[in-house]
Structure formats: C-alpha cells, structure tokens
Design an enzyme around this catalytic site. Structure first.
Site, PDB file in Angstrom:
ATOM      1  N   GLU A   1       0.814  -1.214   0.000  1.00 53.34           N
ATOM      2  CA  GLU A   1       0.000   0.000   0.000  1.00 53.34           C
ATOM      3  C   GLU A   1       0.843   1.257   0.000  1.00 53.34           C
ATOM      4  O   GLU A   1       1.978   1.283   0.476  1.00 53.34           O
ATOM      5  CB  GLU A   1      -0.967  -0.014   1.168  1.00 53.34           C
TER       6      GLU A   1
ATOM      7  N   CYS B   1       3.562   8.355   1.265  1.00 49.63           N
ATOM      8  CA  CYS B   1       4.105   7.373   2.196  1.00 49.63           C
ATOM      9  C   CYS B   1       4.260   6.065   1.423  1.00 49.63           C
ATOM     10  O   CYS B   1       3.272   5.485   0.976  1.00 49.63           O
ATOM     11  CB  CYS B   1       3.120   7.244   3.348  1.00 49.63           C
TER      12      CYS B   1
ATOM     13  N   CYS C   1       6.628  -7.499   6.723  1.00 55.66           N
ATOM     14  CA  CYS C   1       7.783  -7.071   7.521  1.00 55.66           C
ATOM     15  C   CYS C   1       8.252  -8.263   8.347  1.00 55.66           C
ATOM     16  O   CYS C   1       7.436  -9.050   8.814  1.00 55.66           O
ATOM     17  CB  CYS C   1       7.376  -5.920   8.446  1.00 55.66           C
TER      18      CYS C   1
ATOM     19  N   CYS D   1       6.603  -5.584  15.649  1.00 59.22           N
ATOM     20  CA  CYS D   1       6.235  -4.564  16.632  1.00 59.22           C
ATOM     21  C   CYS D   1       4.785  -4.818  17.057  1.00 59.22           C
ATOM     22  O   CYS D   1       3.910  -4.997  16.200  1.00 59.22           O
ATOM     23  CB  CYS D   1       6.411  -3.174  16.043  1.00 59.22           C
TER      24      CYS D   1
ATOM     25  N   CYS E   1       1.813  -2.636  15.714  1.00 58.01           N
ATOM     26  CA  CYS E   1       1.783  -2.352  14.273  1.00 58.01           C
ATOM     27  C   CYS E   1       1.092  -3.484  13.531  1.00 58.01           C
ATOM     28  O   CYS E   1       1.409  -4.658  13.748  1.00 58.01           O
ATOM     29  CB  CYS E   1       3.203  -2.184  13.753  1.00 58.01           C
TER      30      CYS E   1
ATOM     31  N   CYS F   1      -0.150   2.058   8.781  1.00 56.39           N
ATOM     32  CA  CYS F   1       0.694   1.025   8.260  1.00 56.39           C
ATOM     33  C   CYS F   1       0.046  -0.372   8.192  1.00 56.39           C
ATOM     34  O   CYS F   1      -0.370  -0.915   9.202  1.00 56.39           O
ATOM     35  CB  CYS F   1       1.844   1.033   9.259  1.00 56.39           C
TER      36      CYS F   1
HETATM   37  N1  SAH Z   1       9.425  -0.110   9.617  1.00 52.59           N
HETATM   38  C1  SAH Z   1       9.700   1.280   9.727  1.00 52.59           C
HETATM   39  C2  SAH Z   1       8.839   2.131   8.801  1.00 52.59           C
HETATM   40  C3  SAH Z   1       7.413   1.760   8.625  1.00 52.59           C
HETATM   41  S1  SAH Z   1       6.343   2.040  10.000  1.00 52.59           S
HETATM   42  C4  SAH Z   1       9.566   1.742  11.160  1.00 52.59           C
HETATM   43  O1  SAH Z   1       9.091   0.971  11.985  1.00 52.59           O
HETATM   44  O2  SAH Z   1       9.968   2.858  11.442  1.00 52.59           O
HETATM   45  C5  SAH Z   1       6.141   3.823  10.038  1.00 52.59           C
HETATM   46  C6  SAH Z   1       5.763   4.388  11.386  1.00 52.59           C
HETATM   47  O3  SAH Z   1       4.389   4.058  11.708  1.00 52.59           O
HETATM   48  C7  SAH Z   1       6.601   3.841  12.521  1.00 52.59           C
HETATM   49  O4  SAH Z   1       6.978   4.868  13.417  1.00 52.59           O
HETATM   50  C8  SAH Z   1       5.648   2.892  13.186  1.00 52.59           C
HETATM   51  O5  SAH Z   1       6.027   2.637  14.497  1.00 52.59           O
HETATM   52  C9  SAH Z   1       4.337   3.627  13.053  1.00 52.59           C
HETATM   53  N2  SAH Z   1       3.141   2.801  13.258  1.00 52.59           N
HETATM   54  C10 SAH Z   1       2.964   1.503  12.956  1.00 52.59           C
HETATM   55  N3  SAH Z   1       1.709   1.098  13.272  1.00 52.59           N
HETATM   56  C11 SAH Z   1       1.076   2.163  13.794  1.00 52.59           C
HETATM   57  C12 SAH Z   1      -0.244   2.384  14.320  1.00 52.59           C
HETATM   58  N4  SAH Z   1      -1.149   1.408  14.349  1.00 52.59           N
HETATM   59  N5  SAH Z   1      -0.550   3.627  14.762  1.00 52.59           N
HETATM   60  C13 SAH Z   1       0.358   4.625  14.706  1.00 52.59           C
HETATM   61  N6  SAH Z   1       1.609   4.482  14.218  1.00 52.59           N
HETATM   62  C14 SAH Z   1       1.977   3.266  13.781  1.00 52.59           C
HETATM   63 FE1  SF4 Z   2       7.810  -3.508  10.682  1.00 51.63          FE
HETATM   64 FE2  SF4 Z   2       5.636  -2.249  11.595  1.00 51.63          FE
HETATM   65 FE3  SF4 Z   2       7.732  -2.593  13.214  1.00 51.63          FE
HETATM   66 FE4  SF4 Z   2       7.909  -0.836  11.171  1.00 51.63          FE
HETATM   67  S1  SF4 Z   2       6.537  -0.689  12.941  1.00 51.63           S
HETATM   68  S2  SF4 Z   2       9.430  -2.393  11.779  1.00 51.63           S
HETATM   69  S3  SF4 Z   2       6.646  -1.908   9.620  1.00 51.63           S
HETATM   70  S4  SF4 Z   2       6.457  -4.243  12.322  1.00 51.63           S
END
Ligand code: SAH
Ligand code: SF4
Length: 407
Positions: free
Chosen positions: A117, A130, A137, A141, A144, A375
């Site tokens: 996406e 974005c 991934c 996390c 996420c 994300c």
């Molecule tokens: N993998 C990289 C980039 C993609 S995620 C990273 O983790 O930085 C981009 C940003 O969105 C990151 O700061 C991540 O922690 C945040 N993010 C992921 N899921 C989210 C959610 N449900 N609500 C708010 N921010 C989120």
């Molecule tokens: Fe992967 Fe989501 Fe963690 Fe970014 S925030 S490293 S996309 S699992």
C-alpha cells in the site's frame, strides 16, 4: 483432454508481461538497452532520452516519446513496457488522504503479484507520499498491523519508484497533465513534494533497493525530490544507520516509542538486539547531523502504556544533545489490537512537556482515519473483504459494491 485442446488453452494464456522500464534507475536502463542490442555509442543518449520521458514527462506509452526515432520506439515497445503497479483499489478519505492498494507485476509462474500500500497525504503547502519498502515485515512490533503479517519479499527499486509514478498519474502531477481539481490538494507547485518510507516494511532491511530508489527519486533531471524532502523511517537497525547517512543521505526518522528498554523490548522487539542506548549513540554519530538537519523521533501514543508525564520527561532527557524533532503519533487502532490510543488531554499534557523542552508542534494529526490509514491496514482489510466477497459469490449473493475496485 486432447493435445489440441491443451495447445488451444496454452495459446489463450496471456504471455508473461514484458519488463517495465518505468521505475528503473540509470544503470538498469543501460543494461536493458544492451539487452536490446543498442550500440554502445548510442546508449548514453538513449538513456538520457528515456529518462526525460519516463521521469520528467511521465510517459506511459513509447509512442509519446517523440524525440526518439520511430524505429527505436517500435523496438522498445516490442521488448518492454512502461507499466506501473496495478491499482487494486483506491480509498479517498474525507480529509483528502488517498490510499492505494497496489499489485506488483508477478515475478514468475504461480505468483499472483505481491500487494502493498501507498498513501498520499495532502496538506496546505505540501503533499507527502508514504511508500512501502517491503511486502510485509520481518519485525513484529506489537502495536503495528504490518507486524502481524509475514514478510513476503523485498520490493525492488523499480517497485518503490513505481509507487510515486502511480501517485503522480492518479493526481495528474506531471507537467501539462490535467491536475485533479480537489480542494484538499496542496496549493504548491508539486502535489507530491515529500516522500516518507513509512508504509509497509523496514527500509534498512532492504538497503540496496531503497538506496537505488532514492537515487532515482532525487535525480535532478527527473523526479527531482531533494534528499531533504525524503525521510527514511527505521525501527532501529543500528548497524545500517551510519551507511544510511553516508550512502543514502536522506532525512532519518527513528521509531522510538518507549524510553525504557523493558517496554521497548515489548513494543519494538528489535530493541532486544539494539537497545535504546546503542540506538541513540548511533543517532548522535549520524553523518551530516546538524540543527538544520535533525533526526525525527517518532513516538506512538498508547494509552496507559507509554504516555505518562514521567515518560515525557525521560524522553526529552534521553534526546538531550541530539538535534531532534519529536513526532507524537496518535495510535491508529486496528481490529484485534490490544492497545488503545491515549486520550486527547493525555497527549496534550505529554506534548506540553515536550514543547516546554524546546520541541515545536509535535503531534501528528491523524489522517485518513475513515480509510484505516495506518501502516499495513488497507491490505488486510481488503483481503478480508475479498474473502467475504468470495463467500457471497459462492452462496450466490452478488458481491458488487463490496469495495471500490478498478478491476
Ligand atoms: N518499519 C519502519 C517504517 C514503517 S512504519 C519503522 O518501523 O519505522 C512507520 C511508522 O508508523 C513507525 O513509526 C511505526 O512505528 C508507526 N506505526 C505503525 N503502526 C502504527 C499504528 N497502528 N498507529 C500509529 N503508528 C503506527
Ligand atoms: Fe515492521 Fe511495523 Fe515494526 Fe515498522 S513498525 S518495523 S513496519 S512491524
């Protein structure tokens, strides 16, 4: 089945899609021209011509490339395409945020095409795209949604650049193209002025492709996005941070989200490998860091998890001495998550402490909430809808209107 019937089916099967030149870097284009048998003395000129048409003019058809001779255009069209990733569906939020689910060209027999996406976020004076760097991934996390999906594969450089080409096509953001007449779009010379690698995936685990893609995005003769307007977000792949500064040269964002290792281990499990101190030491040593070129620290606001005043005070203490911006991100909930977004007055109290420590406008306004803009969320939501649509079809109920689709 008779042999003739098999032959008939085989001939009806679509031939493998030709390689697309759209999204490829200069070295890759040169290699394609060599494959085509273009004489070495012509190759540089041809690359320059193709580059101009693909990245400056946004050509989607070789026939439009009027500075290239007819014969050459025909030869190119016979072997290659200018195809972009396929738009599976588009969602437009009431605040103007646009989200596309894109299907990449299949990589071989049996591959239906990986889906990722891309999100466009218009603001008054800028437009941010974005982009995703991986399909899924490897990291997990806990807050996420992408973290709940397995890694399918890395994206190629051309597939990363392809996301910008699709977005510019959709918005009419090419010279001479009819721009979309949408009040939510920025009043700026370019509808897409900034790129953030904050879609699916961990960009520093796909370093070479991300580096190549940035070369193409930042090239002054085409898309011309300054490296200062491109931000790479990482969950903290410490060994790759110095090379990101020296070899890629974009802005850096760090997904910090917690100020104590115990909690960060849970939210961002990569922290067990590269704990907070190691991460912040790498940030302090980041090549090119200055007050004019700060690192952004992202901090997702999770109710009763990481949002106390003590957390805020520890955050500013930890970042002391690092030229930094702090981005407070309201958590965007997804079905099945165990977290909630902090209450608004909690976010304000937290941001007040951060603000008083000298960091300006730190709360990122939630965008596209009505279309699940965080994300990894569109993909799974669409997969779910598709499964539901299939069930309805199987039970004889029409599936039309389940979701907007270009198919
Ligand atoms: N993998 C990289 C980039 C993609 S995620 C990273 O983790 O930085 C981009 C940003 O969105 C990151 O700061 C991540 O922690 C945040 N993010 C992921 N899921 C989210 C959610 N449900 N609500 C708010 N921010 C989120
Ligand atoms: Fe992967 Fe989501 Fe963690 Fe970014 S925030 S490293 S996309 S699992």
């Amino acid at each position: 089945m008779q042999v003739s019937a098999l032959a008939q089916i085989a001939s009806e099967r679509p031939a493998a899609a030709p390689t697309s030149l759209a999204g490829q870097g200069r070295a890759a284009l040169l290699a394609r021209l060599t494959e085509l048998g273009v004489p070495a003395r012509e190759q540089r000129m041809r690359v320059a011509q193709l580059w101009h048409w693909i990245y400056h003019r946004g050509a989607t058809d070789f026939a439009a490339m009027t500075t290239i001779g007819k014969e050459m255009r025909a030869a190119l069209a016979q072997s290659f395409s200018l195809g972009r990733p396929h738009i599976v569906c588009e969602h437009i939020s009431s605040d103007g945020t646009r989200k596309w689910l894109l299907r990449m060209a299949p990589k071989g027999p049996g591959d239906k095409g990986a889906e990722i996406e891309t999100v466009y976020i218009p603001e008054v004076d800028r437009g941010t795209l974005c982009v995703s760097s991986q399909v899924g991934c490897t990291l997990t996390c806990s807050f996420c949604h992408t973290g709940t999906q397995r890694l399918v594969r890395n994206l190629e450089a051309a597939e990363i650049v392809g996301q910008l080409l699709v977005a510019r096509d959709q918005l009419g953001d090419w010279p001479g193209a009819g721009r979309l007449g949408d009040a939510a779009l920025p009043d700026a010379p370019r509808l897409i002025s900034n790129i953030v690698f904050m879609g699916m995936g961990e960009p520093l685990y796909n370093f070479e492709a991300v580096k190549d893609a940035v070369e193409t995005l930042a090239d002054g003769e085409g898309l011309s996005l300054s490296r200062r307007r491109i931000t790479l977000s990482t969950s903290g792949v410490v060994p790759m941070i110095p090379r990101t500064g020296t070899e890629i040269g974009t802005m850096l964002a760090i997904s910090l989200h917690a100020v104590r290792d115990e909690l960060r281990n849970e939210l961002v499990p990569l922290n067990k490998k590269y704990p907070i101190k190691m991460l912040l030491d790498a940030c302090r040593a980041f090549p090119g860091l200055s007050n004019a070129r700060r690192i952004t620290f992202e901090y997702v606001m999770l109710k009763n998890i990481n949002d106390s005043n003590a957390d805020a005070r520890e955050l500013v203490r930890l970042l002391r001495g690092i030229p930094a911006k702090i981005n407070l991100i309201p958590f965007n909930p997804w079905p099945g998550t165990r977290y909630e977004c902090s209450d608004w007055d909690r976010i304000e109290a937290f941001s007040e402490i951060v603000f008083n420590a000298g960091y300006a406008s730190p709360i990122r306004t939630p965008r596209g909430r009505d279309i699940l803009a965080a994300c990894g969320q569109l993909k799974s939501e669409t997969e779910k809808l598709r499964a539901r649509a299939r069930l309805m079809l199987e039970s004889g109920i029409g599936a039309e209107g389940m979701f907007a689709s270009s198919e």
